[in-house]
Design a protein around this motif. Sequence first.
Motif, PDB file in Angstrom:
ATOM      1  N   PRO A 160       0.820  -1.219   0.000  1.00 39.12           N
ATOM      2  CA  PRO A 160       0.000   0.000   0.000  1.00 39.12           C
ATOM      3  C   PRO A 160       0.846   1.258   0.000  1.00 39.12           C
ATOM      4  O   PRO A 160       0.450   2.300  -0.559  1.00 39.12           O
ATOM      5  N   LYS A 161       2.032   1.199   0.608  1.00 36.63           N
ATOM      6  CA  LYS A 161       2.861   2.407   0.676  1.00 36.63           C
ATOM      7  C   LYS A 161       3.505   2.729  -0.671  1.00 36.63           C
ATOM      8  O   LYS A 161       4.123   3.779  -0.838  1.00 36.63           O
ATOM      9  N   GLY A 162       3.402   1.828  -1.594  1.00 36.71           N
ATOM     10  CA  GLY A 162       3.887   2.146  -2.918  1.00 36.71           C
ATOM     11  C   GLY A 162       5.047   1.302  -3.403  1.00 36.71           C
ATOM     12  O   GLY A 162       5.382   1.310  -4.578  1.00 36.71           O
ATOM     13  N   GLN A 163       5.701   0.567  -2.484  1.00 39.44           N
ATOM     14  CA  GLN A 163       6.834  -0.253  -2.870  1.00 39.44           C
ATOM     15  C   GLN A 163       6.347  -1.416  -3.741  1.00 39.44           C
ATOM     16  O   GLN A 163       5.444  -2.139  -3.358  1.00 39.44           O
ATOM     17  N   THR A 164       6.926  -1.566  -4.912  1.00 36.84           N
ATOM     18  CA  THR A 164       6.467  -2.629  -5.807  1.00 36.84           C
ATOM     19  C   THR A 164       7.585  -3.629  -6.069  1.00 36.84           C
ATOM     20  O   THR A 164       8.732  -3.262  -6.284  1.00 36.84           O
ATOM     21  N   PHE A 165       7.226  -4.889  -5.971  1.00 36.23           N
ATOM     22  CA  PHE A 165       8.186  -5.955  -6.259  1.00 36.23           C
ATOM     23  C   PHE A 165       7.747  -6.683  -7.519  1.00 36.23           C
ATOM     24  O   PHE A 165       6.581  -6.995  -7.704  1.00 36.23           O
ATOM     25  N   GLY A 166       8.725  -6.952  -8.379  1.00 34.70           N
ATOM     26  CA  GLY A 166       8.446  -7.846  -9.495  1.00 34.70           C
ATOM     27  C   GLY A 166       9.251  -9.115  -9.283  1.00 34.70           C
ATOM     28  O   GLY A 166      10.368  -9.057  -8.790  1.00 34.70           O
ATOM     29  N   PHE A 167       8.680 -10.252  -9.626  1.00 30.79           N
ATOM     30  CA  PHE A 167       9.380 -11.502  -9.346  1.00 30.79           C
ATOM     31  C   PHE A 167       9.630 -12.293 -10.619  1.00 30.79           C
ATOM     32  O   PHE A 167       8.815 -12.262 -11.545  1.00 30.79           O
ATOM     33  N   PRO A 168      10.776 -12.995 -10.662  1.00 28.58           N
ATOM     34  CA  PRO A 168      11.064 -13.827 -11.829  1.00 28.58           C
ATOM     35  C   PRO A 168      10.075 -14.985 -11.932  1.00 28.58           C
ATOM     36  O   PRO A 168       9.496 -15.374 -10.929  1.00 28.58           O
TER      37      PRO A 168
END
Lengths: 407, 208
Positions: free
Chosen positions: B12-20
């Motif tokens: 929610p705070k905006g941190q985005t993770f992309g995963f392999p």
Amino acid sequence: MLIKIVWKNIWAKKLNSFLCILLMMFGISIISLLINIGNQMQDKFSKNISGIDMVVGAKGSPLQLILSGVYQIDAPTGNIPMSELQSLQTNPLVKQVLPLSMGDNYQGFRIVGTTYPYLKHFEADYAVGVVFKNNMEVVLGATVARKLNLKLNESFASSHGFEKEGEAHGDKKYKVVGILKSNNSVIDNLILCDLKSIWEIHEHEEEHANETPEKHTEHANEATEEDFDITCALVKFRSPMGLMTIPRLINQNTKMQAALPAIEINRLFELMGIGIDAFKALALAIMLISGISVFVTLYNALKERKYEMALMLSMGGKRTKLFFILMFEGLFLSLSGYILGVLLSRIGLWIASRMLDQNFNFDLQQSMLQKEEIYLLIAALLVGIFAAVIPSLGIYRINISKTLAND
Amino acid sequence: MLQTDSLKFSYPKGQTFGFPNIGCKAEETLLILGNSGTGKTTFLNLIALLLRPSSGELIINNTQTASLSEKQITEFRAQNIGIVFQKPYFVNALNVSENLLLANYLGNNALDKGKAAELANSLGFEHLLSKKVQELSGGEQQRVCIARALMNTPKVILADEPTSALDDENCEKVADLLEKQSKIIGAALIVVTHDHRLKSRFNNQITL
């Protein structure tokens, strides 16, 4: 398994759970005991009062007159001459006058001289025997017969006053001619005889003792009923008009006083009511504390068990299920407190009954669940529910991944 | 058994993770490595269906998990995924055997005492079944957790740093057990760790 989890969780916090149950138990038992004693007293008091509109007796405390005349528990206020009743008996507003004469006892049970209508008024029913016809014949109330183990045709000597240890009237003996069935009224605890028997005993007494000369002369010329004293008389009116006028007439114009049972008993209950209300408030406070204690226990449990809850959620547990696990814990605590409380109140009732019986010949029945106790059950469950619902709702706020990731 | 496709997750705070993209077949083991802060645990929570991705696909046991409702996900997780958490969490009021059966109960399966005894036997804690969980040592607790993850015979076993709190000997043992047990029930095993002791053990690795 659900029950097992609930039970194991309660057991894991033995002391906390014990405290919750204990508080609830005491709250419930105090209230339940008060309800039971209050109900039975009220029942007994109003049963004995029914049909009696007024009591006349010697001047003194009106409450004392009622207590001694109607309930046979206080000392009488004094004596009144039988002749004073004459005008009452002929008054058209008066339906019935029941004269009573007391002053003796046998083994602590009062011997009351009266007339046949007194027994009829209480709807006395005979277990064995018949009503007293001659002098020195008595009819026993059910409790008296049971406690003293007196049988038909047995005889006993009375003693003076209302204490067992009073001076005995050894020369004259009463003979049992009838034993009544128990009907839960005041006559259960009385030994009833004709007015004349009482006079006969005390006449001899006075002759022997040779008391003051004046008193002696008073009884010197034998015979007519009017010369004798009685203790008090119970009066029934034909119409409410009697209630309006006669008590005032008696209080103003005679040496006697008139007391109205309905008013005096209301006054008595009002006085006792303050005490009972104070106890009830105390008991409610204890129950409330129990509720708070359940709340704190569950709230802390939820904090400590946040991980457990998240774990169970991650293992497929539904939030509703876990919610109910916590709710059941609260309900179990308050419910077992309630059950133990009611049991404790019955034990208390039994002890109170033993004590009252020894001191006042007044016993309390072990009763089924009273109507008020059902309300009490609902109240206990509500306390449990309210105390459990806030911590339990916390289940719905748990974020599984965050909790277990230990962030 | 398990396949991901461009999974993304935003806090929610905006941190985005992309995963392999990863895939793991039945009886295979996949090691997911990465330093703290790289989203290892987030990734594991996504696979464990404890978090829902903001985009991307996750297929477990031939089921498109994105289309499942919240309720279905809970049931699906209980049936198909066994999780071994980093910390050995238990329901403390229950004893070891009851904690194992709890997995059956919450997964809506019949309580299988035989299975609990069998697993305890093969994981070497059959003498501890009636003990309280708090009385167990760290290694013992971790083994009970593994047994619990296996109670519903899942298709995928997820282990989050299962060895980080253990000494070398226990680490070896736990790794052995995880590998062996998942082979026995034919499940895919995914281990998230930064433990170098495991790196040399499993060759199927991916680094975040």
